[in-house]
Write an enzyme that holds these catalytic residues in place. Structure first.
Site, mmCIF file in Angstrom:
data_model
loop_
_atom_site.group_PDB
_atom_site.id
_atom_site.type_symbol
_atom_site.label_atom_id
_atom_site.label_comp_id
_atom_site.label_asym_id
_atom_site.label_seq_id
_atom_site.Cartn_x
_atom_site.Cartn_y
_atom_site.Cartn_z
ATOM 1 N N ASN A 108 110.614 -11.827 -23.666
ATOM 2 C CA ASN A 108 111.841 -11.054 -23.870
ATOM 3 C C ASN A 108 112.141 -10.773 -25.340
ATOM 4 O O ASN A 108 113.271 -10.461 -25.708
ATOM 5 C CB ASN A 108 113.023 -11.761 -23.197
ATOM 6 C CG ASN A 108 112.897 -11.705 -21.686
ATOM 7 O OD1 ASN A 108 112.341 -10.748 -21.133
ATOM 8 N ND2 ASN A 108 113.374 -12.729 -20.998
ATOM 9 N N ASN A 131 112.916 -15.032 -17.046
ATOM 10 C CA ASN A 131 114.370 -15.248 -17.170
ATOM 11 C C ASN A 131 115.231 -14.065 -16.755
ATOM 12 O O ASN A 131 116.141 -13.665 -17.484
ATOM 13 C CB ASN A 131 114.702 -15.669 -18.611
ATOM 14 C CG ASN A 131 114.109 -17.025 -18.919
ATOM 15 O OD1 ASN A 131 113.849 -17.814 -18.004
ATOM 16 N ND2 ASN A 131 113.868 -17.297 -20.194
ATOM 17 N N SER A 242 107.875 -23.306 -23.685
ATOM 18 C CA SER A 242 108.676 -22.126 -23.345
ATOM 19 C C SER A 242 108.260 -21.552 -21.998
ATOM 20 O O SER A 242 107.126 -21.736 -21.545
ATOM 21 C CB SER A 242 108.523 -21.048 -24.426
ATOM 22 O OG SER A 242 107.290 -20.375 -24.258
ATOM 23 N N THR A 243 109.199 -20.862 -21.376
ATOM 24 C CA THR A 243 108.901 -20.187 -20.110
ATOM 25 C C THR A 243 107.685 -19.262 -20.288
ATOM 26 O O THR A 243 106.824 -19.174 -19.418
ATOM 27 C CB THR A 243 110.120 -19.338 -19.673
ATOM 28 O OG1 THR A 243 111.246 -20.202 -19.582
ATOM 29 C CG2 THR A 243 109.881 -18.670 -18.340
ATOM 30 N N GLY A 244 107.645 -18.574 -21.426
ATOM 31 C CA GLY A 244 106.536 -17.651 -21.666
ATOM 32 C C GLY A 244 105.181 -18.346 -21.602
ATOM 33 O O GLY A 244 104.228 -17.857 -20.989
ATOM 34 N N TYR A 276 116.445 -11.399 -31.357
ATOM 35 C CA TYR A 276 115.651 -12.415 -30.653
ATOM 36 C C TYR A 276 115.230 -11.886 -29.276
ATOM 37 O O TYR A 276 114.075 -11.996 -28.882
ATOM 38 C CB TYR A 276 116.487 -13.685 -30.525
ATOM 39 C CG TYR A 276 115.741 -14.845 -29.899
ATOM 40 C CD1 TYR A 276 115.029 -15.747 -30.673
ATOM 41 C CD2 TYR A 276 115.740 -15.017 -28.514
ATOM 42 C CE1 TYR A 276 114.333 -16.792 -30.084
ATOM 43 C CE2 TYR A 276 115.055 -16.057 -27.923
ATOM 44 C CZ TYR A 276 114.349 -16.939 -28.705
ATOM 45 O OH TYR A 276 113.662 -17.968 -28.114
ATOM 46 N N HIS A 277 116.190 -11.322 -28.533
ATOM 47 C CA HIS A 277 115.903 -10.706 -27.232
ATOM 48 C C HIS A 277 116.015 -9.189 -27.364
ATOM 49 O O HIS A 277 116.888 -8.717 -28.089
ATOM 50 C CB HIS A 277 116.963 -11.110 -26.190
ATOM 51 C CG HIS A 277 116.920 -12.528 -25.793
ATOM 52 N ND1 HIS A 277 118.014 -13.355 -25.855
ATOM 53 C CD2 HIS A 277 115.917 -13.292 -25.299
ATOM 54 C CE1 HIS A 277 117.686 -14.564 -25.426
ATOM 55 N NE2 HIS A 277 116.421 -14.557 -25.092
ATOM 56 N N HIS A 299 112.504 -25.277 -28.464
ATOM 57 C CA HIS A 299 111.161 -24.731 -28.615
ATOM 58 C C HIS A 299 110.730 -24.635 -30.068
ATOM 59 O O HIS A 299 111.546 -24.650 -30.974
ATOM 60 C CB HIS A 299 111.105 -23.317 -28.027
ATOM 61 C CG HIS A 299 111.499 -23.248 -26.594
ATOM 62 N ND1 HIS A 299 111.040 -24.130 -25.662
ATOM 63 C CD2 HIS A 299 112.295 -22.379 -25.931
ATOM 64 C CE1 HIS A 299 111.548 -23.807 -24.483
ATOM 65 N NE2 HIS A 299 112.325 -22.768 -24.622
HETATM 66 N N1 CTP Z 1 109.599 -15.017 -26.619
HETATM 67 C C1 CTP Z 1 108.984 -14.836 -27.849
HETATM 68 N N2 CTP Z 1 109.698 -14.337 -28.903
HETATM 69 C C2 CTP Z 1 110.996 -14.040 -28.786
HETATM 70 C C3 CTP Z 1 111.647 -14.237 -27.541
HETATM 71 C C4 CTP Z 1 110.923 -14.729 -26.479
HETATM 72 O O1 CTP Z 1 107.804 -15.144 -27.996
HETATM 73 N N3 CTP Z 1 111.662 -13.514 -29.824
HETATM 74 C C5 CTP Z 1 108.805 -15.504 -25.464
HETATM 75 C C6 CTP Z 1 108.911 -17.016 -25.233
HETATM 76 O O2 CTP Z 1 107.668 -17.486 -24.764
HETATM 77 C C7 CTP Z 1 109.955 -17.123 -24.142
HETATM 78 C C8 CTP Z 1 109.670 -15.878 -23.319
HETATM 79 O O3 CTP Z 1 109.283 -14.880 -24.272
HETATM 80 O O4 CTP Z 1 109.844 -18.285 -23.332
HETATM 81 C C9 CTP Z 1 110.854 -15.397 -22.501
HETATM 82 O O5 CTP Z 1 111.886 -15.060 -23.365
HETATM 83 P P1 CTP Z 1 113.365 -15.647 -23.246
HETATM 84 O O6 CTP Z 1 113.942 -15.285 -21.968
HETATM 85 O O7 CTP Z 1 114.073 -15.216 -24.456
HETATM 86 O O8 CTP Z 1 113.105 -17.221 -23.300
HETATM 87 P P2 CTP Z 1 114.052 -18.292 -23.995
HETATM 88 O O9 CTP Z 1 115.416 -18.095 -23.437
HETATM 89 O O10 CTP Z 1 113.920 -18.240 -25.455
HETATM 90 O O11 CTP Z 1 113.522 -19.675 -23.629
HETATM 91 P P3 CTP Z 1 112.929 -20.428 -22.389
HETATM 92 O O12 CTP Z 1 111.493 -20.467 -22.722
HETATM 93 O O13 CTP Z 1 113.615 -21.747 -22.530
HETATM 94 O O14 CTP Z 1 113.215 -19.762 -21.094
#
Ligand code: CTP
Length: 325
Positions: A108, A131, A242-244, A276-277, A299
């Site tokens: 994301n 997510n 991380s979820t990713g 970030y997202h 993370h």
């Molecule tokens: N990701 C990334 N760089 C970002 C945001 C996300 O590399 N700037 C990757 C991470 O592997 C993340 C995945 O995309 O787990 C999904 O994004 P997100 O929903 O933002 O995950 P988080 O909320 O940051 O964390 P979690 O892994 O706890 O779900």
């Protein structure tokens, strides 16, 4: 179950890690798939754990009351299986005899904003998203196709007011249905999301199962320690993977060529700030440490990125950064 507090330390990254965000070198060369390197990487990963266990438990695995160990803070490893779970689990392992030639794994990250990567994502045989990814209004950048979607129950809190009103329940149902036919992957053994949120999701799903026939629930199994060991051996030592990265394991299990989008945990690209997202407003200028600490305290995504970048260069996976045109 012990609760986590909101206290956390800001994670510091050395300048060398920050330099590693510099992706120009990898973008200059056209990416080519290296089948033998991909097979080697997969073999090594699967020597640590049974990858199908992370895709889902099956109804045979879920005994109520049995303690399960799942990914979370290393300090809080054991939780109970919530009641009712086995009724919702698949009877057989998912994707056991299925292989896809190309898969898109969509993180994301804000790097996807204005990327025009939607078409490139949708043309892959199988698409994994994280997510409850927001897609409305972003299809040109993130596409529309979804085969696996993760759902962290804490999203109920943040976006659906715990499903307390009927308006929220309707909104939630519409949103679950909007992704089409897919597997909804719910990390149920994560105590800090509160068992109550997990139960709310399960009850909601049971009550609305008539409307959710296209949505197969999946609950990952009991392989946390082995998964952490594997990533530790790759230099990724995190409180919580991380979820990713967890989805990368699933992709490695069922896909030949894995194409990553939205993986970029750095505050700027091409000298421009990025959020970030992809659904967030653009940030003011930040350091990598601020960017990652402010948003995700468990993370160390920049460390994950170092590994992904290495795998990209070896032809094991393709990291898409920047635009797809
Ligand atoms: N990701 C990334 N760089 C970002 C945001 C996300 O590399 N700037 C990757 C991470 O592997 C993340 C995945 O995309 O787990 C999904 O994004 P997100 O929903 O933002 O995950 P988080 O909320 O940051 O964390 P979690 O892994 O706890 O779900």
């Amino acid at each position: 179950v012990q609760e986590l507090t909101d206290d956390y330390e800001e994670v510091e990254y050395s300048s060398s890690v920050q330099e590693k965000a510099d992706v120009d070198a990898i973008l200059q060369k056209p990416w080519t798939f290296n089948k033998s390197a991909a097979e080697e990487a997969r073999k090594e990963m699967f020597s640590y754990f049974n990858p199908y266990k992370i895709i889902t438990m099956t109804s045979d695995d879920a005994t109520v009351g049995q303690l399960q160990r799942f990914y979370h803070s290393k300090a809080i490893p054991m939780v109970d299986v919530p009641p009712g779970i086995s009724r919702l689990l698949p009877k057989k392992q998912l994707f056991r005899n299925t292989r896809y030639e190309t898969c898109a794994l969509v993180g994301n990250g804000g790097i996807l904003l204005n990327s025009s990567c939607g078409e490139s994502i949708d043309e892959k045989d199988f698409v994994i998203r994280c997510n409850f990814a927001e897609m409305e209004g972003f299809s040109a950048d993130v596409g529309t196709k979804t085969d696996v979607l993760t759902f962290n129950p804490s999203i109920l809190n943040r976006k659906f007011s715990k499903l307390k009103s009927s308006a929220m329940r309707t909104k939630f149902l519409k949103r679950i249905q909007s992704y089409g036919k897919y597997v909804l992957w719910v990390p149920v053994f994560t105590p800090h999301f509160l068992p109550i949120d997990v139960r709310t999701v399960l009850t909601f799903y049971e009550k609305n199962s008539n409307y959710l026939k296209d949505v197969q629930l999946a609950f990952p199994g009991n392989v946390l320690p082995e998964i952490l060991d594997f990533w530790m051996s790759k230099g990724v030592d995190e409180e919580r993977i991380s979820t990713g990265l967890l989805m990368y394991i699933i992709a490695s299990t069922i896909c030949d060529k894995i194409h990553l989008y939205g993986f970029y945990p750095f505050p700027e690209y091409n000298n421009k700030p990025i959020p970030y997202h992809y659904e967030d407003p653009v940030n003011k200028s930040m350091t990598t440490s601020e960017f990652n600490s402010n948003f995700r305290r468990f993370h160390r995504l920049p460390d994950e990125f170092v590994y992904l970048k290495k795998m990209h260069s070896a032809g094991v996976l393709q990291l898409n950064i920047g635009t797809c045109e």
